[in-house]
Enzyme design. Sequence first.
Site, short mmCIF file in Angstrom:
data_model
loop_
_atom_site.label_atom_id
_atom_site.label_comp_id
_atom_site.label_asym_id
_atom_site.label_seq_id
_atom_site.Cartn_x
_atom_site.Cartn_y
_atom_site.Cartn_z
N GLU A 165 -27.96 -29.48 25.47
CA GLU A 165 -27.70 -30.34 26.70
C GLU A 165 -28.80 -30.92 26.94
OE1 GLU A 165 -26.68 -26.86 29.17
OE2 GLU A 165 -24.91 -26.91 28.28
N GLU A 272 -16.75 -24.34 23.24
CA GLU A 272 -17.30 -23.52 24.26
C GLU A 272 -16.24 -23.95 24.90
OE1 GLU A 272 -20.88 -23.73 26.69
OE2 GLU A 272 -22.19 -24.03 25.03
O1 9MR Z 1 -21.51 -17.85 29.64
C1 9MR Z 1 -22.72 -18.41 29.93
C2 9MR Z 1 -22.80 -17.48 31.21
O2 9MR Z 1 -22.21 -16.18 31.00
C3 9MR Z 1 -24.46 -17.18 31.68
O3 9MR Z 1 -24.32 -16.96 32.81
C4 9MR Z 1 -24.44 -19.27 31.77
C5 9MR Z 1 -26.12 -19.08 31.91
O4 9MR Z 1 -26.49 -20.37 32.08
O5 9MR Z 1 -23.97 -19.60 30.24
C6 9MR Z 1 -23.14 -19.50 29.52
O6 9MR Z 1 -22.77 -20.35 28.70
C7 9MR Z 1 -23.27 -21.38 28.88
C8 9MR Z 1 -23.60 -22.01 27.30
O7 9MR Z 1 -24.97 -21.29 26.84
C9 9MR Z 1 -24.01 -23.38 27.01
N1 9MR Z 1 -23.19 -23.92 28.28
C10 9MR Z 1 -22.07 -24.17 28.91
C11 9MR Z 1 -21.76 -22.62 29.19
C12 9MR Z 1 -20.89 -21.80 30.82
O8 9MR Z 1 -22.39 -22.45 31.04
#
Ligand code: 9MR
Length: 364
Positions: A165, A272
Amino acid sequence: MKKLIFAITLLLIVFTVIIKGGPQPMSSQIPSLKDVFLQDFKIGVALPVRVFSNSMDVELITKHFNSMTAENEMKPESILRRDASGKIYYDFTVADRYIEFAQKHGMVVRGHTLVWHSQTPEWFFKDEKGNLLSREAMIERMREYIHTVVGRYRGKVYAWDVVNEAVDENQPDGLRRSLWYQVIGPDYIELAFKFAHEADPDALLFYNDYNEFFPKKRDIIFKLVKEMREKGVPIHGIGMQQHLTLADNVGWIDIAIQKFKTISGIQIHITELDVSVYKSRSPSIIYQTPPLEVLKEQAEFYRKLFEIYRKHTDVITNVTFWGLKDDYSWLRFFFGRRNDWPLLFDENYQPKPAFWSVIESVSK
Ligand code: 9MR
């Protein structure tokens, strides 16, 4: 008497499980996703560590998936520690469990993620007085972090989301003003790939992002990755996150893949995947239970998506779902507590209409 107690207990179980809708035994008759897509791409799943001690989760995981990602447990904030004197050290206890599970069950691991603006402690960018590090010191810190983490899992993590990102389409140069950017400058991205490649020359290295099919963002990612490839930066793929809603334009996803695959030698991982049952991230109506019509619309959406993915099996080598079953999804917690049903399996481990349409996409 014993018989009577047994009969009453049995009745009570049946009542709780069936009438009250508790967990039902998993259907072992349904096709396995990973087998159905064996010729196409790996099928992955993002997991929180607690699933490893839940036998029903383990059964569902091992039946359907041949790739896994730690949902949070391999991110810098989960691995990095600092002692009282400010000295940095690493804690791999939880991260190691993913590797052990994957090896035991013949799965591959996608490493997520090394360099990201989020879920990285702020102190990592600062000295003991709390001031931001110099560019040189930060590059050295990044090098050491990547070498330690990627080096530990050399040959065990087959693909890394090296940079996550980094694009912000509203900035003049298209790059997010993260602390990485502020302290090191825009070349932090290529340096991260260089360090990851040094630590594991055989690992596949990805740039990963969301909304990656929106035209403006797509074009910035395309240029970023293409230029790095042309300069000889060791980057092997684009991670398309695919956090989608029912309002998203699947045609744009197809166009984005077509564009990305013109970059010579590039692979694509869908990293994802989930499809919210809503049409916006701030819906005005929240469902208490998902209407059947909506589940059917979601199934249709998934079908179209997988038809597109299957058109591009020359570049797409992994499709990973962001969660095992609906009630584990980040969408239930991230935007405040909100009902959503974005995945292929429901709370009771049962396949949803979306599961069947994904399976059916193969017969087309
Ligand atoms: O699924 C993840 C969630 O449990 C966390 O709280 C969150 C915090 O940033 O991150 C989520 O995963 C993210 C991933 O690492 C990067 N792309 C977006 C995902 C969804 O937010």
